[in-house]
Write a protein that holds these residues in place. Structure first.
Motif, PDB file in Angstrom:
ATOM      1  N   LYS A  99      26.957  40.059  58.847  1.00 51.67           N
ATOM      2  CA  LYS A  99      27.347  41.464  58.939  1.00 51.67           C
ATOM      3  C   LYS A  99      26.750  42.206  57.768  1.00 51.67           C
ATOM      4  N   SER A 100      25.931  43.163  58.044  1.00 48.23           N
ATOM      5  CA  SER A 100      25.287  43.929  56.983  1.00 48.23           C
ATOM      6  C   SER A 100      26.271  44.807  56.232  1.00 48.23           C
ATOM      7  N   SER A 101      27.364  45.220  56.918  1.00 50.40           N
ATOM      8  CA  SER A 101      28.331  46.093  56.248  1.00 50.40           C
ATOM      9  C   SER A 101      29.136  45.341  55.193  1.00 50.40           C
ATOM     10  N   GLY A 102      29.349  44.045  55.361  1.00 50.85           N
ATOM     11  CA  GLY A 102      30.160  43.284  54.391  1.00 50.85           C
ATOM     12  C   GLY A 102      29.346  42.611  53.331  1.00 50.85           C
ATOM     13  N   SER A 103      28.038  42.673  53.441  1.00 50.51           N
ATOM     14  CA  SER A 103      27.212  41.998  52.433  1.00 50.51           C
ATOM     15  C   SER A 103      27.326  42.656  51.071  1.00 50.51           C
ATOM     16  N   GLY A 104      27.420  43.966  51.024  1.00 51.67           N
ATOM     17  CA  GLY A 104      27.546  44.659  49.722  1.00 51.67           C
ATOM     18  C   GLY A 104      28.847  44.351  49.035  1.00 51.67           C
ATOM     19  N   ALA A 105      29.943  44.269  49.770  1.00 52.16           N
ATOM     20  CA  ALA A 105      31.245  43.942  49.185  1.00 52.16           C
ATOM     21  C   ALA A 105      31.260  42.521  48.655  1.00 52.16           C
ATOM     22  N   SER A 106      30.625  41.617  49.398  1.00 51.01           N
ATOM     23  CA  SER A 106      30.586  40.223  48.943  1.00 51.01           C
ATOM     24  C   SER A 106      29.798  40.092  47.651  1.00 51.01           C
ATOM     25  N   ALA A 107      28.675  40.810  47.552  1.00 48.07           N
ATOM     26  CA  ALA A 107      27.883  40.751  46.323  1.00 48.07           C
ATOM     27  C   ALA A 107      28.660  41.299  45.129  1.00 48.07           C
ATOM     28  N   ALA A 108      29.377  42.389  45.352  1.00 47.40           N
ATOM     29  CA  ALA A 108      30.176  42.965  44.263  1.00 47.40           C
ATOM     30  C   ALA A 108      31.269  42.012  43.829  1.00 47.40           C
ATOM     31  N   LEU A 109      31.899  41.348  44.798  1.00 48.78           N
ATOM     32  CA  LEU A 109      32.953  40.392  44.479  1.00 48.78           C
ATOM     33  C   LEU A 109      32.413  39.222  43.687  1.00 48.78           C
ATOM     34  N   MET A 110      31.253  38.744  44.072  1.00 48.12           N
ATOM     35  CA  MET A 110      30.657  37.637  43.328  1.00 48.12           C
ATOM     36  C   MET A 110      30.298  38.034  41.907  1.00 48.12           C
ATOM     37  N   LEU A 111      29.812  39.253  41.760  1.00 47.89           N
ATOM     38  CA  LEU A 111      29.485  39.726  40.409  1.00 47.89           C
ATOM     39  C   LEU A 111      30.732  39.811  39.533  1.00 47.89           C
ATOM     40  N   ILE A 112      31.808  40.298  40.157  1.00 48.33           N
ATOM     41  CA  ILE A 112      33.074  40.378  39.396  1.00 48.33           C
ATOM     42  C   ILE A 112      33.546  38.986  39.005  1.00 48.33           C
ATOM     43  N   LEU A 113      33.390  38.020  39.891  1.00 45.08           N
ATOM     44  CA  LEU A 113      33.797  36.654  39.579  1.00 45.08           C
ATOM     45  C   LEU A 113      32.968  36.066  38.440  1.00 45.08           C
ATOM     46  N   VAL A 114      31.664  36.335  38.480  1.00 41.63           N
ATOM     47  CA  VAL A 114      30.806  35.829  37.408  1.00 41.63           C
ATOM     48  C   VAL A 114      31.204  36.437  36.071  1.00 41.63           C
ATOM     49  N   ILE A 115      31.450  37.749  36.078  1.00 41.87           N
ATOM     50  CA  ILE A 115      31.857  38.406  34.822  1.00 41.87           C
ATOM     51  C   ILE A 115      33.188  37.859  34.347  1.00 41.87           C
ATOM     52  N   ALA A 116      34.104  37.628  35.257  1.00 40.39           N
ATOM     53  CA  ALA A 116      35.416  37.090  34.874  1.00 40.39           C
ATOM     54  C   ALA A 116      35.281  35.702  34.268  1.00 40.39           C
ATOM     55  N   VAL A 117      34.408  34.879  34.857  1.00 43.04           N
ATOM     56  CA  VAL A 117      34.212  33.540  34.306  1.00 43.04           C
ATOM     57  C   VAL A 117      33.627  33.600  32.895  1.00 43.04           C
ATOM     58  N   VAL A 118      32.668  34.507  32.696  1.00 46.08           N
ATOM     59  CA  VAL A 118      32.073  34.656  31.367  1.00 46.08           C
ATOM     60  C   VAL A 118      33.112  35.117  30.360  1.00 46.08           C
ATOM     61  N   VAL A 119      33.908  36.106  30.749  1.00 44.85           N
ATOM     62  CA  VAL A 119      34.970  36.589  29.856  1.00 44.85           C
ATOM     63  C   VAL A 119      35.973  35.486  29.557  1.00 44.85           C
ATOM     64  N   TRP A 120      36.320  34.699  30.569  1.00 43.71           N
ATOM     65  CA  TRP A 120      37.272  33.595  30.368  1.00 43.71           C
ATOM     66  C   TRP A 120      36.720  32.566  29.389  1.00 43.71           C
ATOM     67  N   LEU A 121      35.433  32.278  29.508  1.00 38.87           N
ATOM     68  CA  LEU A 121      34.830  31.317  28.580  1.00 38.87           C
ATOM     69  C   LEU A 121      34.798  31.853  27.162  1.00 38.87           C
TER      70      LEU A 121
END
Length: 378
Positions: free
Chosen positions: A48-70
């Protein structure tokens, strides 16, 4: 010529589109879209092209959260501290000084200063053994030697130590009389309070060690303070007088001992002098006796002359008996010696009164010779 000027055989001179290909700067939306295509399948929206942007944003937030947690897991323990680590609320281990890392939200680190000397004060009105009321101020200095026991053996180690100090102090004051608490027995009260306090806190294992205890002040109630101040001053004066007397005694006693030793040494020296002199006289008599036995008259005359020499050498007056004359000449040698250097004049001898009997002088001279002879023999 402009890049997109007409008449260039349909060829656009735009440098970003050479050869019919668009080579402009990359589009951020396209980047996120491609990133979402790669990982979108993990969330069920890969097609689904409409949900691809939301998924990318969510993954970016997860990566940032992991970095902050570390990054948030790094912490520093100072040189004087020990770090107590709790894992899910349960004691795990201790760490020393330096930079460490912990999993955030899993481990909790509590730094405890084990080198700092802390102090707490306990004061209040307390009843003594003789039913008197005194206000006592006591200070306890302590430090932490076991961080785990300090944090978990009791609810609040500092408060518990304060309550134990108050209990120990009231116990000791309650078994002491007022005069000891206010004046001469303060050191005993301090030591007994420390002993009692150590015995109270020992079973609790609070991880604390006493460094020192100080008896700051002990005062009677305000209503009778003046009377107690006078009594304390009198006791201090008594102690001062006793110390002055002891100092005077320490000063006089060595001097008296020195005088005693000096007198004893002088007596011993005099004793040795007398004994040696007597021994010399005995030796002289033993040497003189054979000579006297060999020539008694010559020895008597020599002894007489030596005796007269010893006698006349100590006097400044000379009496001369002229043979076959009625007058005795008197020579004042002391005046002659004093005036011979100053005036140089002559002083005539003074004649004494005439003798009534010519025969008395020879008899007196013979008596003097006999006495001198006896003294020389002795």
């Amino acid at each position: 010529m402009a890049w997109n000027e007409p008449g260039n055989n349909g060829k656009n001179n735009d440098p970003w589109k050479q050869g019919g290909r668009d080579q402009g700067p990359p589009d951020l939306d396209e980047v996120f879209r491609n990133f979402g295509k790669k990982f979108g399948g993990m969330f069920g929206g890969g097609n689904k092209s409409s949900g691809s942007g939301a998924s990318a944003a969510l993954m970016l937030i997860l990566v940032i959260a992991v970095v902050v947690w570390l990054i948030s897991g790094f912490y520093t323990i100072k040189d004087a501290e020990r770090g107590v680590i709790l894992r899910f609320g349960q004691y795990h281990t201790e760490v020393g000084a330096g930079i460490h890392w912990k999993p955030t939200f899993i481990d909790t680190v509590t730094p405890v200063n084990v080198q700092e000397v802390k102090s707490l004060r306990s004061d209040g009105f307390m009843l003594t053994q003789d039913q008197n009321l005194v206000r006592v101020t006591f200070e306890v200095q302590y430090r932490i030697y076991n961080a785990r026991d300090y944090l978990f053996s009791v609810v609040d180690a500092d408060q518990s130590l304060g309550e134990a100090t108050d209990a120990a102090l009231r116990f000791v004051i309650g078994h002491s009389i007022m005069d000891d608490v206010l004046t001469r027995g303060r050191e005993v009260v301090r030591q007994n309070t420390r002993t009692e306090l150590e015995s109270i806190i020992a079973p609790y294992n609070m991880g604390l060690s006493l460094v020192d205890v100080n008896f700051r002040d002990a005062r009677p109630p305000e209503e009778v303070r003046d009377a107690f101040d006078d009594a304390i001053k009198a006791q201090e004066d008594q102690e001062r007088f006793v110390q002055e007397a002891q100092a005077y005694a320490r000063e006089i006693e060595p001097r008296a001992r020195g005088q005693v030793n000096r007198v004893m040494q002088e007596a011993e020296a005099y004793k040795q002098q007398v004994v040696l002199k007597a021994q010399g006289e005995v030796a002289r008599f033993e040497q003189l006796l054979p000579e006297y036995l060999a020539a008694p008259k010559v020895t008597r005359d020599r002894l007489y002359l030596e005796t007269m020499e010893a006698v006349y050498s100590k006097t400044s007056k000379v009496i001369v008996d002229v043979e076959n004359g009625n007058n005795i000449m008197y020579l004042p040698l002391d005046k002659l010696m004093n005036q011979s250097g100053g005036t140089g004049g002559n002083i005539n001898p003074t004649p004494l009164p005439a003798r009534s009997n010519d025969n008395t002088a020879p008899r007196q001279q013979e008596t003097l010779r006999s006495n001198a002879t006896r003294s020389g023999r002795g």
